[in-house]
Write an enzyme that holds these catalytic residues in place. Sequence first.
Site, PDB file in Angstrom:
ATOM      1  CG  PHE A 184      -0.025   0.060   2.442  1.00  0.00           C
ATOM      2  CD1 PHE A 184       0.195   0.846   3.049  1.00  0.00           C
ATOM      3  CD2 PHE A 184      -0.344  -1.457   3.143  1.00  0.00           C
ATOM      4  CE1 PHE A 184       0.838   0.950   4.374  1.00  0.00           C
ATOM      5  CE2 PHE A 184       0.218  -1.503   4.481  1.00  0.00           C
ATOM      6  CZ  PHE A 184       0.872  -0.408   5.056  1.00  0.00           C
ATOM      7  NE  ARG A 225       0.203   3.121  18.726  1.00  0.00           N
ATOM      8  CZ  ARG A 225       0.231   3.179  17.544  1.00  0.00           C
ATOM      9  NH1 ARG A 225       0.403   4.177  16.915  1.00  0.00           N
ATOM     10  NH2 ARG A 225      -0.264   2.005  16.844  1.00  0.00           N
ATOM     11  CB  THR A 284      -4.407   0.995  11.619  1.00  0.00           C
ATOM     12  OG1 THR A 284      -3.296   1.032  12.650  1.00  0.00           O
ATOM     13  CG2 THR A 284      -4.099   1.537  10.012  1.00  0.00           C
ATOM     14  NE  ARG A 318      -6.106   5.934  13.048  1.00  0.00           N
ATOM     15  CZ  ARG A 318      -5.081   5.591  13.465  1.00  0.00           C
ATOM     16  NH1 ARG A 318      -5.020   4.252  14.480  1.00  0.00           N
ATOM     17  NH2 ARG A 318      -3.922   5.981  12.710  1.00  0.00           N
ATOM     18  CG  ASN A 361      -5.800   6.107   9.397  1.00  0.00           C
ATOM     19  OD1 ASN A 361      -5.223   6.895   8.737  1.00  0.00           O
ATOM     20  ND2 ASN A 361      -5.325   5.049   9.706  1.00  0.00           N
ATOM     21  CG  HIS A 371       1.120   9.220  11.920  1.00  0.00           C
ATOM     22  ND1 HIS A 371       1.448   7.626  11.572  1.00  0.00           N
ATOM     23  CD2 HIS A 371       1.973   9.735  12.549  1.00  0.00           C
ATOM     24  CE1 HIS A 371       2.716   7.573  12.259  1.00  0.00           C
ATOM     25  NE2 HIS A 371       3.014   8.729  12.684  1.00  0.00           N
TER      26      HIS A 371
HETATM   27  P1  CMP Z   1      -0.518   5.350   9.865  1.00  0.00           P
HETATM   28  O1  CMP Z   1      -0.466   5.374  11.299  1.00  0.00           O
HETATM   29  O2  CMP Z   1      -0.422   6.837   9.232  1.00  0.00           O
HETATM   30  O3  CMP Z   1       0.858   4.412   9.515  1.00  0.00           O
HETATM   31  C1  CMP Z   1       0.862   4.099   8.013  1.00  0.00           C
HETATM   32  C2  CMP Z   1      -0.592   3.980   7.280  1.00  0.00           C
HETATM   33  O4  CMP Z   1      -0.771   3.167   6.201  1.00  0.00           O
HETATM   34  C3  CMP Z   1      -1.549   4.022   8.374  1.00  0.00           C
HETATM   35  O5  CMP Z   1      -1.656   4.645   9.367  1.00  0.00           O
HETATM   36  C4  CMP Z   1      -2.713   3.838   7.204  1.00  0.00           C
HETATM   37  O6  CMP Z   1      -3.482   4.975   7.073  1.00  0.00           O
HETATM   38  C5  CMP Z   1      -2.119   3.318   6.117  1.00  0.00           C
HETATM   39  N1  CMP Z   1      -2.653   2.040   5.234  1.00  0.00           N
HETATM   40  C6  CMP Z   1      -3.208   1.903   4.222  1.00  0.00           C
HETATM   41  N2  CMP Z   1      -3.328   0.667   3.950  1.00  0.00           N
HETATM   42  C7  CMP Z   1      -3.107   0.151   4.770  1.00  0.00           C
HETATM   43  C8  CMP Z   1      -3.173  -1.410   5.324  1.00  0.00           C
HETATM   44  N3  CMP Z   1      -3.605  -2.547   4.265  1.00  0.00           N
HETATM   45  N4  CMP Z   1      -2.549  -1.716   6.237  1.00  0.00           N
HETATM   46  C9  CMP Z   1      -2.158  -0.930   7.182  1.00  0.00           C
HETATM   47  N5  CMP Z   1      -1.996   0.433   6.705  1.00  0.00           N
HETATM   48  C10 CMP Z   1      -2.513   0.920   5.776  1.00  0.00           C
END
Ligand code: CMP
Length: 139
Positions: free
Chosen positions: A58, A86, A92, A103, A113, A116
């Site tokens: 991704f 968190r 996530t 979220r 989402n 971060h």
């Molecule tokens: P973040 O905490 O910003 O760190 C990495 C980001 O990748 C995560 O939040 C998600 O928004 C994004 N992401 C997109 N697709 C996926 C996935 N399949 N699994 C995990 N994170 C994903």
Amino acid sequence: AIERTFSILKPDATRRNLTGAINAVFEKNGLSIVAQKRVQLTQAQAEGFYAVHKERSFFGELVSFMISGPVVLQVLQGENAMARNRELMGATDPKKADAGTIRAEFAESIEANSVHGSDSLENAKTEISYFFAETEIVA
Ligand code: CMP
């Protein structure tokens, strides 16, 4: 202990005018915003920030999304700031996030989402210094 953690309000949050609502969650729950700036990330900045994910399927979509509009970069400070943030964000994937978390309430998808947050104190240090000079952080 009083800690600092790094936070991003993502493009889906700025696009829907949710920055105040999300900041209210932080501030009501003991996190102070001690640095904040709204920026348009460049592709190079987004790729560098998410370099740990560069082998993930991704990665390309993640970088495209993160540069699709403005973000708000933040340093949050408070008691157990990293873990507290968190908890407030939730999982996530918004489908897996507990009710009442940022979220669960605001996110559109696992990619869009809304927020971060650093996942360790060590990463918080690295992420803060990627975007902020120490003189920009005012506690
Ligand atoms: P973040 O905490 O910003 O760190 C990495 C980001 O990748 C995560 O939040 C998600 O928004 C994004 N992401 C997109 N697709 C996926 C996935 N399949 N699994 C995990 N994170 C994903």
